[in-house]
Structures are given as structure tokens and as C-alpha cells.
Design an enzyme around this catalytic site. Structure first.
Site, mmCIF file in Angstrom:
data_model
loop_
_atom_site.group_PDB
_atom_site.id
_atom_site.type_symbol
_atom_site.label_atom_id
_atom_site.label_comp_id
_atom_site.label_asym_id
_atom_site.label_seq_id
_atom_site.Cartn_x
_atom_site.Cartn_y
_atom_site.Cartn_z
ATOM 1 N N LYS A 113 -6.089 8.727 -6.008
ATOM 2 C CA LYS A 113 -6.394 7.563 -5.233
ATOM 3 C C LYS A 113 -6.830 8.055 -3.843
ATOM 4 C CE LYS A 113 -4.884 3.744 -2.586
ATOM 5 N NZ LYS A 113 -3.722 2.628 -2.166
ATOM 6 N N ASP A 151 -7.305 2.130 4.655
ATOM 7 C CA ASP A 151 -6.993 1.034 4.005
ATOM 8 C C ASP A 151 -6.563 -0.104 4.888
ATOM 9 O OD1 ASP A 151 -6.181 -1.055 2.209
ATOM 10 O OD2 ASP A 151 -4.458 -0.072 1.518
ATOM 11 N N LYS A 181 -4.028 -5.918 6.525
ATOM 12 C CA LYS A 181 -2.587 -5.638 6.840
ATOM 13 C C LYS A 181 -2.286 -6.163 8.306
ATOM 14 C CE LYS A 181 -2.751 -1.513 3.960
ATOM 15 N NZ LYS A 181 -1.593 -1.936 3.079
ATOM 16 N N ASP A 201 -3.932 7.169 3.104
ATOM 17 C CA ASP A 201 -4.111 6.408 1.703
ATOM 18 C C ASP A 201 -4.748 7.197 0.723
ATOM 19 O OD1 ASP A 201 -3.073 4.230 0.275
ATOM 20 O OD2 ASP A 201 -4.641 2.894 0.815
ATOM 21 N N ASP A 236 -5.705 -6.011 -0.674
ATOM 22 C CA ASP A 236 -5.029 -4.995 -0.264
ATOM 23 C C ASP A 236 -4.574 -4.170 -1.303
ATOM 24 O OD1 ASP A 236 -3.857 -3.179 1.350
ATOM 25 O OD2 ASP A 236 -2.041 -4.451 2.086
ATOM 26 N N GLU A 255 -5.833 -2.460 -3.577
ATOM 27 C CA GLU A 255 -7.202 -1.794 -3.945
ATOM 28 C C GLU A 255 -7.004 -0.533 -4.774
ATOM 29 O OE1 GLU A 255 -5.735 -1.264 -1.332
ATOM 30 O OE2 GLU A 255 -5.883 0.911 -1.077
ATOM 31 N N ARG A 289 -5.313 0.380 -7.118
ATOM 32 C CA ARG A 289 -5.317 0.043 -8.759
ATOM 33 C C ARG A 289 -6.625 -0.100 -9.098
ATOM 34 N NH1 ARG A 289 -1.000 -4.627 -8.175
ATOM 35 N NH2 ARG A 289 -0.608 -3.147 -6.316
HETATM 36 N N1 BES Z 1 -1.819 1.785 0.597
HETATM 37 C C1 BES Z 1 -1.064 0.793 0.172
HETATM 38 C C2 BES Z 1 0.289 1.122 0.091
HETATM 39 C C3 BES Z 1 0.989 1.829 0.987
HETATM 40 C C4 BES Z 1 1.839 0.942 1.796
HETATM 41 C C5 BES Z 1 0.892 3.241 1.191
HETATM 42 C C6 BES Z 1 3.088 1.653 2.712
HETATM 43 C C7 BES Z 1 1.588 3.818 1.913
HETATM 44 C C8 BES Z 1 2.446 3.092 3.084
HETATM 45 C C9 BES Z 1 -1.584 -0.134 -0.884
HETATM 46 O O1 BES Z 1 -3.220 -0.238 -0.964
HETATM 47 C C10 BES Z 1 -1.004 -1.721 -0.677
HETATM 48 O O2 BES Z 1 -1.512 -2.314 0.372
HETATM 49 N N2 BES Z 1 -0.341 -1.954 -1.540
HETATM 50 C C11 BES Z 1 0.274 -3.256 -1.430
HETATM 51 C C12 BES Z 1 0.027 -4.202 -2.879
HETATM 52 C C13 BES Z 1 0.220 -5.745 -2.658
HETATM 53 C C14 BES Z 1 -0.631 -6.304 -1.969
HETATM 54 C C15 BES Z 1 0.343 -5.834 -4.096
HETATM 55 C C16 BES Z 1 1.662 -3.268 -1.179
HETATM 56 O O3 BES Z 1 2.305 -2.487 -1.533
HETATM 57 O O4 BES Z 1 2.038 -4.071 -0.174
HETATM 58 ZN ZN ZN Z 2 -4.173 1.434 -0.365
HETATM 59 ZN ZN ZN Z 3 -3.931 -1.701 0.249
#
Ligand code: BES
Ligand code: ZN
Ligand code: ZN
Length: 500
Positions: A265, A270, A277, A288, A347, A349, A351
Site C-alpha cells: 500500500k 491519507d 480524519k 501510510d 477512509d 482506501e 484495501r
Molecule cells: N491509513 C489508515 C489506517 C491507519 C490508522 C494507519 C492509524 C496508521 C495509523 C486507513 O486507511 C484507515 O483510515 N483505516 C480506517 C478504516 C475504517 C474507515 C474502516 C480505520 O482503520 O479507521
Molecule cells: Zn490509509
Molecule cells: Zn484511510
């Protein structure tokens, strides 16, 4: 350069600083006695009084007055050999690396008195010491115009050994190759999103590819459109930066068969998109692309050591931004595989971009797939900041992976992926899949979504959201990017090459 000698001739040490590993076992040998006595009585006294001892991770710096070049000795305790783990040795030398950052010697000698046990050989120790030293002495320079952290690079090392010196030296070199790649990945993770755009990540990969003679393809927006990568394009839709699909092929055998794909990834920043966020949650999202960094780091090691295994690296890279063009919740997109996706959360994204990257890897003949991603906050909730979360669809492949993970000390823990989890990923009134089934156990949904595109190919998903970045300095390095999974991915490929 590493100089080695078959005989440890203490008076011939040409370096300013000598690092000596003190073990319980070596303390009773005549070589140890000879070594101590060559530096005068006081050192022997300090050993007797316990000021210098084999206590694990104890570092004692002693000035040397009676030698021409040698100015100081760093005694480092490595403890009782029966109890010592490989990770202990790495950690000890990580701490030595940090200590060197403070004293900044221009030349360095290391003596690890013969120490091998049934499970840890002298070569292993040289390898582990090199890894620890190179990771521990890492500094991220950043962009301060006047820095109070002057840069310091490890000097050439005089490796003193009474074992087969060529073998020890080559182990030491391999350890350095591994740790150098980790440090490169750390730099990538630490580089801010305005500098490391997907275009720049592509350029970095292009250079890596040309250094190691990989077949390199850096696909731009037009080619990505032609491939029908609707998921990667949706995430890129709100950006002024072009996306990149980064592909590096390392062909070890005559035929392009039995191929392992490392899929990363590469979200260079992000924001969360319209599912934006919070103002605190957004900070740090330059990291990210930790999965991409892990894959590139592993490719650097593979390029150096050239194992007998075909490997393809595929990285999907873009930032995830907001604008009038950006994708939105409720949008339905079509991935490269043809599967349609209902967007419930912009968010989620990672996947999406991984879905197209995995489909591309399969199209390029991948027989095994490992995807690596800072994918979910859920993995942090489940496992904390020191464990990488894993999913798999293949027990045997995962077993090989876990051997690699145990060897590198990069702790990984597997979570389940059940039929009911898959059902929830496939639940949508309007599309084949949805990208955010819920917040309960959502590490599994993130990885499981990628699994929908992997299908039957043996696969391991690694969620490094907790482990890719650290908030505090640790034995192996400063806070910031850790370069996690660089060593494990490369070790996995080496193990798979040996299995042939
Ligand atoms: N990049 C984030 C995940 C992340 C969180 C990485 C904290 C490093 C530190 C990812 O893209 C994300 O935002 N995931 C969300 C998914 C949710 C919206 C289903 C998450 O984990 O909150
Ligand atoms: Zn992300
Ligand atoms: Zn995200």
C-alpha cells in the site's frame, strides 16, 4: 570495508574505539585474560569488581591510555550464553549503535569473543551484531536548517575474530545489507507527503530497479486507466497528483514461474477523503505508504543477495485527498477484476488500491501473494503497537512466513478470517462488495476485502498500521518509521528459495 584477522592481535588494532562483547562464557578463557592484561591492571580490576560485566545490555565506556590509536573500549554485556536469544544480540548491538551516535568514533573495531552455542553460531552473532549496529545508529536527518543532530555514519569496521574470518565477514556483510534496507524504508516512511508524492515514490523505485537490474515498470495515470484500475483511480480522483502503479520484477530462474508477489500500500498521504480524519488522527498519515516502503526495502535486499526465487513487487500509490472531483460515500466503482464496490467510507482506501494491485500481480503470474499495508486502526486496537497483524488462506505458506518472522524478531500474530466475515464484506444492495462492513473487528474486514481479489492463490495479509511507525525511540532506532517487515519479507523469500 571490513578487515579481519585470523588471530586476535590486540596491539594491532587500528581503530579509535573497540567494542567488546562480554559474555559469561568468554570471561573464563585465556584469550580474555590476555586481552584484559594488555590494557593494564585497572581493567582487570574493574572486571573483578563487576563494574565491567556480562550483564545483558550493560554498556561501559572505558578510556585507554596505553595504546597508539585506540582511545576507548566499549564493553557490552551479552549475558549468559544459554539464555541469550538472537533478538537479545540484535538489541544489545542496537544500543551500541546508539552509543556510537553519541561518541561518533571515526574508526571502529569489534571483538565478539568466540561464543557459539548449539543454536547461535559465531556467524549468526556477526550477522545479528551488524543488523543491530546499523539499525541502532540510524538517524533521520529531516529538514532542519540548523540541526543539533550532526549526521554520523558508521565507519569501516575492523572485525576481530578467531574463527574462520571469511565466513564471519560475509555474515556481517549480510547483516549490514538487511539493516541498510530497513534504514532506507525508514527514510521513505519519514519523508513528508509534499516531498514523497506517488511520482517521487515511482522515481525512487525506478532507481532501485536500475541499481539491481530489475525489470521495472512505473505505470502512470493513462496506463492505469487503460488497465481499468477503477479502485486505484477512485482513490486518486480528488488529487492533483497522478497515481502510480510501481512494478519491479526480479527473475531468478529461466522461466517466469513459481512467482512470489510482494504487494504494498503506497498511500503517500491519507486525509480520509470525504470520510475525513480528525485533526489529530490525520497527523502522521505521511506514513501510510509503510507497506510500499517494506516491499521496496525487501527488494533492495533481494537485489543485493539475489536468492533463487522469482519475485514481483507491485505497489499502488496515490494520496487520498478531498476536492470537487473526489470519490464519495455511496459511489459505486468497478475494480480491475470486474468486481464492483460500494463505497461506504472513503477512509477505507488502502484495501481499494490493494485490490487492483493484487489483481495486477495475479495477471503477471503470481503464485503466492503477500500484501503489506498500514491498513487499519483496528489492528492497533487488537494487537497494540508492537505486533503486526496477519490473515492467511494457506496454512503451509503461513508456517514458512512465521519461521521468517521468528527469525527476524518481527512479531506477527494471525487473526481469523471466517465465512461470516466474508459474508459481511460481500453484503451490498448495489454492488458485489462494500469497503467498510463495520468497526467491530475491522482489521479482519480490511484484510478480508483484499482476500476477495486474491481468491485461491496462497496469500498472507500483513497489517502494519501499528508497527510501521513508532512514537518513541527503541533499542533499534529513533522514533518514526521502523522499516518493519523489510527483513521478514526478504527472509521469507530466502527461505522459499532454499525450499526448492
Ligand atoms: N491509513 C489508515 C489506517 C491507519 C490508522 C494507519 C492509524 C496508521 C495509523 C486507513 O486507511 C484507515 O483510515 N483505516 C480506517 C478504516 C475504517 C474507515 C474502516 C480505520 O482503520 O479507521
Ligand atoms: Zn490509509
Ligand atoms: Zn484511510
Amino acid at each position: 570495508m571490513i578487515i579481519s584477522t585470523n588471530e586476535v592481535l590486540f596491539d594491532e588494532i587500528q581503530s579509535e574505539t573497540l567494542v567488546v562483547a562480554v559474555s559469561k562464557h568468554a570471561e573464563n578463557t585465556s584469550k580474555w585474560e590476555a586481552f584484559l592484561s594488555s590494557y593494564g591492571e585497572h581493567i582487570t580490576e574493574w572486571v573483578k569488581s563487576g563494574d565491567i560485566s556480562s550483564e545483558l545490555k550493560k554498556i561501559v565506556k572505558v578510556p585507554v591510555a596505553n595504546k597508539e590509536t585506540l582511545k576507548r573500549i566499549l564493553f557490552v554485556g551479552i549475558g549468559e550464553r544459554k539464555q541469550l536469544t538472537q533478538e537479545n544480540i540484535r538489541e544489545v548491538f542496537g544500543l551500541v549503535g546508539k552509543e556510537l551516535l553519541a561518541s561518533k568514533p571515526e574508526s571502529l573495531a569489534i571483538w565478539i569473543p568466540s561464543f557459539s552455542t548449539e543454536s547461535i553460531l559465531d556467524g549468526d552473532i556477526a550477522y545479528l551484531a551488524a543488523e543491530g549496529l546499523t539499525m541502532g545508529s540510524f538517524v533521520y536527518e529531516g529538514y532542519k536548517t540548523s540541526s543539533n543532530v550532526p549526521d554520523y555514519y558508521l565507519p569501516a569496521i575492523e572485525l576481530l575474530t578467531d574463527e574462520d574470518s571469511d565466513e564471519i565477514v560475509s555474515y556481517f556483510e549480510v547483516g549490514t545489507v538487511y539493516a541498510d534496507a530497513v534504514n532506507e524504508a525508514r527514510i521513505l516512511v519519514n519523508t513528508p507527503g509534499n516531498v514523497l508524492t506517488s511520482t517521487q515514490l515511482g522515481e525512487y523505485a525506478r532507481e532501485l530497479g536500475s541499481t539491481y537490474n530489475f525489470e521495472t515498470e512505473i505505470l502512470g495515470k493513462k496506463e492505469i486507466e487503460e488497465l481499468g484500475m477503477g479502485a486505484l483511480l477512485a482513490v486518486n480522483q480528488g488529487s492533483v497528483e497522478e497515481p502510480r502503479l510501481i512494478v519491479l520484477k526480479y527473475q531468478a530462474t529461466e522461466k517466469w514461474e513459481d512467482v512470489v508477489a510482494l504487494v504494498g500500500k503506497g498511500i503517500t498521504f491519507d486525509t480520509g477523503g470525504y470520510s475525513i480524519k480528525t485533526k489529530t488522527g490525520i497527523v502522521g498519515m505521511k506514513g501510510d505508504m509503510g507497506g510500499a516502503a517494506a516491499v521496496l526495502g525487501a527488494m533492495q535486499i533481494i537485489g543485493e543477495l539475489r536468492p533463487n526465487k522469482n519475485v514481483i513487487a507491485v505497489i499502488a500509490s496515490t494520496d487520498n485527498m478531498i476536492s470537487g472531483n473526489a470519490f464519495k460515500p455511496d459511489d459505486v466503482i468497478t475494480s480491475m477484476s470486474g468486481k464492483t464496490i460500494e463505497i461506504l467510507n472513503t477512509d477505507a482506501e488502502g484495501r481499494l488500491v490493494l485490490a487492483d494491485a493484487v489483481t495486477y500481480a495475479k495477471q503477471q503470474g503470481a503464485n503466492y501473494i503477500v500484501d503489506v499495508a498500514t491498513l487499519t486502526g483496528g489492528v492497533i486496537t487488537a494487537l497494540g503497537y508492537d505486533k503486526t497483524g496477519a490473515l492467511t488462506n494457506n496454512e503451509k505458506f503461513f508456517e514458512t512466513f512465521m519461521e521468517a518472522s521468528l527469525e527476524t524478531g518481527e512479531f506477527t500474530w494471525r487473526l481469523p478470517l471466517t465465512e461470516s466475515d466474508k459474508k459481511r464484506i460481500r453484503k451490498s444492495d448495489v454492488a458485489d462488495l462494500n469497503n467498510s462492513p463495520g468497526s467491530d473487528g475491522h482489521m479482519i474486514f480490511g484484510g478480508g476485502f483484499v482476500g476477495e481479489f486474491v481468491e485461491e492463490t496462497p496469500w498472507i495479509h500483513l497489517d502494519i498500521a501499528g508497527t510501521s511507525d513508532t512514537k518513541a525511540a527503541y533499542d533499534f532506532g529513533p522514533k518514526g518509521g521502523t522499516g518493519v517487515m523489510v527483513r521478514t519479507l526478504a527472509t521469507l523469500i530466502e527461505r522459499m528459495a532454499e525450499e526448492e
